[in-house]
Design an enzyme around this catalytic site. Structure first.
Site, PDB file in Angstrom:
ATOM      1  N   HIS A 140       0.690  -1.263  -0.127  1.00 41.30           N
ATOM      2  CA  HIS A 140      -0.242   0.104   0.103  1.00 41.30           C
ATOM      3  C   HIS A 140       0.997   1.230   0.045  1.00 41.30           C
ATOM      4  O   HIS A 140       2.262   1.122   0.537  1.00 41.30           O
ATOM      5  CB  HIS A 140      -0.951   0.110   1.368  1.00 41.30           C
ATOM      6  CG  HIS A 140      -0.216   0.098   2.317  1.00 41.30           C
ATOM      7  ND1 HIS A 140       0.517  -1.226   2.968  1.00 41.30           N
ATOM      8  CD2 HIS A 140       0.081   0.949   3.387  1.00 41.30           C
ATOM      9  CE1 HIS A 140       0.997  -0.708   4.224  1.00 41.30           C
ATOM     10  NE2 HIS A 140       0.964   0.560   4.287  1.00 41.30           N
ATOM     11  N   HIS A 177       0.594   5.598   0.927  1.00 39.35           N
ATOM     12  CA  HIS A 177      -0.058   6.665   1.469  1.00 39.35           C
ATOM     13  C   HIS A 177      -0.161   8.144   0.614  1.00 39.35           C
ATOM     14  O   HIS A 177       1.000   8.051   0.221  1.00 39.35           O
ATOM     15  CB  HIS A 177       0.566   6.770   2.729  1.00 39.35           C
ATOM     16  CG  HIS A 177       0.711   5.899   3.835  1.00 39.35           C
ATOM     17  ND1 HIS A 177      -0.162   5.599   4.840  1.00 39.35           N
ATOM     18  CD2 HIS A 177       1.225   4.862   3.932  1.00 39.35           C
ATOM     19  CE1 HIS A 177       0.119   4.638   5.914  1.00 39.35           C
ATOM     20  NE2 HIS A 177       1.239   4.050   5.055  1.00 39.35           N
TER      21      HIS A 177
HETATM   22  P1  5GP Z   1       1.987   1.238   7.217  1.00 39.24           P
HETATM   23  O1  5GP Z   1       2.467   1.679   8.473  1.00 39.24           O
HETATM   24  O2  5GP Z   1       2.076  -0.120   7.179  1.00 39.24           O
HETATM   25  O3  5GP Z   1       2.809   1.989   6.065  1.00 39.24           O
HETATM   26  O4  5GP Z   1       0.447   1.721   7.185  1.00 39.24           O
HETATM   27  C1  5GP Z   1      -0.483   0.890   7.548  1.00 39.24           C
HETATM   28  C2  5GP Z   1      -1.720   2.056   7.579  1.00 39.24           C
HETATM   29  O5  5GP Z   1      -3.014   1.213   7.561  1.00 39.24           O
HETATM   30  C3  5GP Z   1      -2.025   2.933   8.797  1.00 39.24           C
HETATM   31  O6  5GP Z   1      -1.785   4.466   8.562  1.00 39.24           O
HETATM   32  C4  5GP Z   1      -3.140   2.471   9.443  1.00 39.24           C
HETATM   33  O7  5GP Z   1      -3.716   3.698  10.207  1.00 39.24           O
HETATM   34  C5  5GP Z   1      -3.833   1.950   8.422  1.00 39.24           C
HETATM   35  N1  5GP Z   1      -4.898   1.033   8.787  1.00 39.24           N
HETATM   36  C6  5GP Z   1      -4.684  -0.159   9.559  1.00 39.24           C
HETATM   37  N2  5GP Z   1      -5.805  -0.768   9.544  1.00 39.24           N
HETATM   38  C7  5GP Z   1      -6.753  -0.375   8.873  1.00 39.24           C
HETATM   39  C8  5GP Z   1      -8.073  -0.689   8.365  1.00 39.24           C
HETATM   40  O8  5GP Z   1      -8.611  -1.523   9.105  1.00 39.24           O
HETATM   41  N3  5GP Z   1      -8.670   0.078   7.728  1.00 39.24           N
HETATM   42  C9  5GP Z   1      -8.001   1.354   6.890  1.00 39.24           C
HETATM   43  N4  5GP Z   1      -8.934   2.207   6.300  1.00 39.24           N
HETATM   44  N5  5GP Z   1      -6.775   1.638   7.448  1.00 39.24           N
HETATM   45  C10 5GP Z   1      -6.236   0.822   8.286  1.00 39.24           C
END
Ligand code: 5GP
Ligand code: ZN
Length: 140
Positions: free
Chosen positions: A101, A103
């Site tokens: 993913h 952001h």
């Molecule tokens: P990472 O730190 O892996 O780049 O980002 C993971 C992101 O996923 C975080 O910003 C967190 O807020 C988001 N996130 C985690 N669980 C969920 C979820 O169940 N639904 C949504 N929409 N976002 C999520």
């Protein structure tokens, strides 16, 4: 290609609710559940790939198209002046969900966010060493 215990696979399948904004052959975009700013959006691959290196050529090539479309819409909707495209790979890079993913974080002049780092000085020797090592990896 899905992983049963993966939260983003569950979002893709509709088993966990999300605020879906966009969908194409390879990606969906949803609002981040715990946003850094209002409008913080995640672009998530429809297939389960752990990170960017695992994403594959076709989805990888289509990622920029999805990112541009979603970023334009987020900026317009939030009246942001700027945005960050952030994409974490691995524990130590801050990845918490191990399904590819990226952001899109809309940014305004005074928004209290800070994604900056303290820059190191880079002596010529290190620059040469790094150039040699990395180009050797690129041209084995
Ligand atoms: P990472 O730190 O892996 O780049 O980002 C993971 C992101 O996923 C975080 O910003 C967190 O807020 C988001 N996130 C985690 N669980 C969920 C979820 O169940 N639904 C949504 N929409 N976002 C999520
Ligand atoms: Zn997954």
């Amino acid at each position: 290609m899905e992983k049963t215990d993966c939260i983003f696979c569950k979002i893709i399948k509709g088993e966990i609710p999300s605020h879906k904004l966009y969908e194409d052959e390879f990606f969906i975009a949803v609002l981040d559940l715990n946003p850094a700013a209002y409008g913080h959006t995640l672009i998530i691959s429809k297939s389960h790939h752990e990170n960017l290196l695992d994403l594959g050529d076709t989805a990888g090539a289509n990622f920029i198209k999805a990112a541009q479309m979603v970023a334009r819409a987020v900026i317009a909707a939030t009246e942001a002046e700027s945005f960050n495209l952030i994409q974490n790979n691995g524990n130590f890079a801050g990845q918490t969900v191990f399904h590819f993913h990226a952001h899109i974080v809309p940014r305004k002049q005074i928004d209290g966010l800070n994604f900056s780092w303290i820059a190191k000085s880079a002596p010529k020797g290190f620059m040469l060493e790094m150039t040699e090592k990395i180009t050797r990896e690129l041209n084995p």
